[in-house]
Design a protein around this motif. Structure first.
Motif, PDB file in Angstrom:
ATOM      1  N   GLY A  27      30.437  52.339   9.486  1.00 48.25           N
ATOM      2  CA  GLY A  27      29.783  53.524   8.943  1.00 48.25           C
ATOM      3  C   GLY A  27      29.612  54.575  10.025  1.00 48.25           C
ATOM      4  N   PHE A  28      29.413  55.785   9.584  1.00 50.32           N
ATOM      5  CA  PHE A  28      29.117  56.848  10.546  1.00 50.32           C
ATOM      6  C   PHE A  28      28.199  57.858   9.870  1.00 50.32           C
ATOM      7  N   SER A  29      27.608  58.705  10.665  1.00 51.57           N
ATOM      8  CA  SER A  29      26.800  59.760  10.051  1.00 51.57           C
ATOM      9  C   SER A  29      26.998  61.069  10.797  1.00 51.57           C
ATOM     10  N   HIS A  42      21.669  64.480   6.320  1.00 48.74           N
ATOM     11  CA  HIS A  42      22.175  63.266   6.958  1.00 48.74           C
ATOM     12  C   HIS A  42      23.287  62.806   6.021  1.00 48.74           C
ATOM     13  N   ASN A  44      26.155  60.267   5.411  1.00 52.26           N
ATOM     14  CA  ASN A  44      26.331  58.908   5.959  1.00 52.26           C
ATOM     15  C   ASN A  44      27.322  58.069   5.128  1.00 52.26           C
ATOM     16  N   ARG A  46      29.279  54.947   4.331  1.00 58.08           N
ATOM     17  CA  ARG A  46      29.088  53.541   4.685  1.00 58.08           C
ATOM     18  C   ARG A  46      30.260  52.726   4.154  1.00 58.08           C
ATOM     19  N   HIS A  50      24.090  48.564   6.027  1.00 55.04           N
ATOM     20  CA  HIS A  50      22.812  48.748   5.329  1.00 55.04           C
ATOM     21  C   HIS A  50      22.898  48.243   3.889  1.00 55.04           C
ATOM     22  N   ASN A  59      20.918  62.243   2.725  1.00 53.31           N
ATOM     23  CA  ASN A  59      19.472  62.354   2.711  1.00 53.31           C
ATOM     24  C   ASN A  59      19.051  63.529   3.594  1.00 53.31           C
ATOM     25  N   TRP A  66      12.239  60.224   6.218  1.00 57.44           N
ATOM     26  CA  TRP A  66      13.379  60.323   5.310  1.00 57.44           C
ATOM     27  C   TRP A  66      12.923  60.776   3.934  1.00 57.44           C
ATOM     28  N   GLU A  69      17.057  59.240  -1.092  1.00 57.68           N
ATOM     29  CA  GLU A  69      18.494  59.117  -0.892  1.00 57.68           C
ATOM     30  C   GLU A  69      19.270  59.587  -2.105  1.00 57.68           C
ATOM     31  N   ARG A  71      23.027  58.865  -3.474  1.00 57.52           N
ATOM     32  CA  ARG A  71      24.285  58.119  -3.327  1.00 57.52           C
ATOM     33  C   ARG A  71      25.381  58.791  -4.162  1.00 57.52           C
ATOM     34  N   GLU A 120      26.969  60.179  14.643  1.00 51.64           N
ATOM     35  CA  GLU A 120      26.563  58.834  15.081  1.00 51.64           C
ATOM     36  C   GLU A 120      27.495  57.804  14.460  1.00 51.64           C
ATOM     37  N   GLY A 121      27.614  56.691  15.133  1.00 49.24           N
ATOM     38  CA  GLY A 121      28.344  55.559  14.553  1.00 49.24           C
ATOM     39  C   GLY A 121      29.846  55.665  14.743  1.00 49.24           C
TER      40      GLY A 121
HETATM   41  C1  LIG Z   1      16.394  48.360  -0.991  1.00 44.83           C
HETATM   42  C2  LIG Z   1      15.154  48.617  -0.159  1.00 44.83           C
HETATM   43  C3  LIG Z   1      15.522  49.142   1.224  1.00 44.83           C
HETATM   44  O1  LIG Z   1      16.292  50.352   1.008  1.00 44.83           O
HETATM   45  C4  LIG Z   1      17.096  50.623   2.142  1.00 44.83           C
HETATM   46  O2  LIG Z   1      16.217  51.152   3.168  1.00 44.83           O
HETATM   47  C5  LIG Z   1      16.955  51.392   4.382  1.00 44.83           C
HETATM   48  C6  LIG Z   1      15.965  51.781   5.473  1.00 44.83           C
HETATM   49  O3  LIG Z   1      15.339  52.981   5.129  1.00 44.83           O
HETATM   50  C7  LIG Z   1      17.986  52.515   4.101  1.00 44.83           C
HETATM   51  O4  LIG Z   1      18.781  52.705   5.270  1.00 44.83           O
HETATM   52  C8  LIG Z   1      18.483  53.883   6.004  1.00 44.83           C
HETATM   53  O5  LIG Z   1      18.948  55.022   5.246  1.00 44.83           O
HETATM   54  C9  LIG Z   1      18.736  56.247   5.960  1.00 44.83           C
HETATM   55  C10 LIG Z   1      19.158  57.394   5.040  1.00 44.83           C
HETATM   56  O6  LIG Z   1      18.316  57.388   3.902  1.00 44.83           O
HETATM   57  C11 LIG Z   1      19.559  56.254   7.238  1.00 44.83           C
HETATM   58  O7  LIG Z   1      20.948  56.132   6.934  1.00 44.83           O
HETATM   59  C12 LIG Z   1      19.088  55.088   8.101  1.00 44.83           C
HETATM   60  O8  LIG Z   1      19.901  54.998   9.280  1.00 44.83           O
HETATM   61  C13 LIG Z   1      19.531  55.926  10.288  1.00 44.83           C
HETATM   62  C14 LIG Z   1      20.285  55.489  11.484  1.00 44.83           C
HETATM   63  C15 LIG Z   1      21.331  56.142  12.013  1.00 44.83           C
HETATM   64  N1  LIG Z   1      21.709  55.352  13.016  1.00 44.83           N
HETATM   65  C16 LIG Z   1      22.798  55.586  13.931  1.00 44.83           C
HETATM   66  C17 LIG Z   1      24.025  55.041  13.262  1.00 44.83           C
HETATM   67  C18 LIG Z   1      24.513  55.683  12.130  1.00 44.83           C
HETATM   68  C19 LIG Z   1      25.670  55.156  11.532  1.00 44.83           C
HETATM   69  C20 LIG Z   1      26.279  54.005  12.028  1.00 44.83           C
HETATM   70  C21 LIG Z   1      25.720  53.353  13.130  1.00 44.83           C
HETATM   71  C22 LIG Z   1      24.577  53.857  13.744  1.00 44.83           C
HETATM   72  N2  LIG Z   1      20.953  54.264  13.092  1.00 44.83           N
HETATM   73  N3  LIG Z   1      20.055  54.337  12.130  1.00 44.83           N
HETATM   74  C23 LIG Z   1      19.239  53.788   7.312  1.00 44.83           C
HETATM   75  O9  LIG Z   1      18.656  52.730   8.084  1.00 44.83           O
HETATM   76  C24 LIG Z   1      18.926  52.050   2.987  1.00 44.83           C
HETATM   77  O10 LIG Z   1      19.845  53.112   2.667  1.00 44.83           O
HETATM   78  C25 LIG Z   1      18.117  51.689   1.752  1.00 44.83           C
HETATM   79  N4  LIG Z   1      19.012  51.146   0.722  1.00 44.83           N
HETATM   80  C26 LIG Z   1      18.820  51.459  -0.570  1.00 44.83           C
HETATM   81  C27 LIG Z   1      19.791  50.823  -1.533  1.00 44.83           C
HETATM   82  O11 LIG Z   1      17.908  52.186  -0.945  1.00 44.83           O
END
Ligand SMILES: CCCO[C@@H]1O[C@H](CO)[C@@H](O[C@@H]2O[C@H](CO)[C@H](O)[C@H](OCc3cn(Cc4ccccc4)nn3)[C@H]2O)[C@H](O)[C@H]1NC(C)=O
Length: 126
Positions: A27-29, A42, A44, A46, A50, A59, A66, A69, A71, A120-121
């Motif tokens: 993934g990347f963002s 943002h 992203n 994927r 995640h 987002n 945040w 989201e 999608r 990122e990523g």
């Molecule tokens: C089902 C209950 C949990 O929900 C999940 O909650 C996660 C945490 O909040 C959500 O993931 C986050 O979504 C954000 C956007 O809404 C961001 O994408 C968060 O990542 C930020 C981030 C960037 N980076 C750098 C990077 C970026 C790309 C690849 C590698 C590193 N590291 N962390 C990412 O961790 C994820 O999208 C969300 N999934 C759903 C289905 O809702």
């Protein structure tokens, strides 16, 4: 990854990032906005991270929090692709043009310029 500050991208202008998606990309963002805590968008894609597979997640982020989201239905990316990502905006929305598809996302924060861009990523900026 790449971080660009002190930008002054106005409505109607576009900022373009060219790069390659590695063959093993998870993934990347691409983040644009005021700074890392205040993002207009943002963007992203994927491949497999995640808990998402082949899904573009968009987002906003306001003061480090945040938003909701969004999608997307399209996933026009493949491992190994060399692509250009063009981002533009107006008062109402942000547009992300990639080959074959243009994504739209609301300008939730009502930002009037893009000062910050970060990649990122798994995206090798050219
Ligand atoms: C089902 C209950 C949990 O929900 C999940 O909650 C996660 C945490 O909040 C959500 O993931 C986050 O979504 C954000 C956007 O809404 C961001 O994408 C968060 O990542 C930020 C981030 C960037 N980076 C750098 C990077 C970026 C790309 C690849 C590698 C590193 N590291 N962390 C990412 O961790 C994820 O999208 C969300 N999934 C759903 C289905 O809702």
């Amino acid at each position: 990854g790449l971080v660009v500050t002190q930008l002054d991208v106005q409505p109607g202008e576009c900022v373009k990032v060219k790069g390659k998606i590695p063959s093993d990309a998870k993934g990347f963002s691409v983040n644009v906005g005021k700074d890392s805590s205040t993002l207009m968008l943002h963007f992203n894609p994927r491949f497999d991270c995640h808990g998402d597979v082949n899904t573009v997640v968009c987002n906003s982020k306001e003061d480090g929090m945040w938003g909701e989201e969004d999608r997307k239905a399209d996933f026009p990316f493949q491992h190994g692709d060399k692509i250009e990502i063009c981002i533009s905006f107006d008062a109402a929305e942000v547009k992300v043009k990639v080959p074959e598809v243009e994504f739209e996302f609301p300008n939730r924060l009502g930002m009037e310029k893009i000062q910050y861009l970060a990649v990122e990523g798994d995206f090798k900026v050219k």
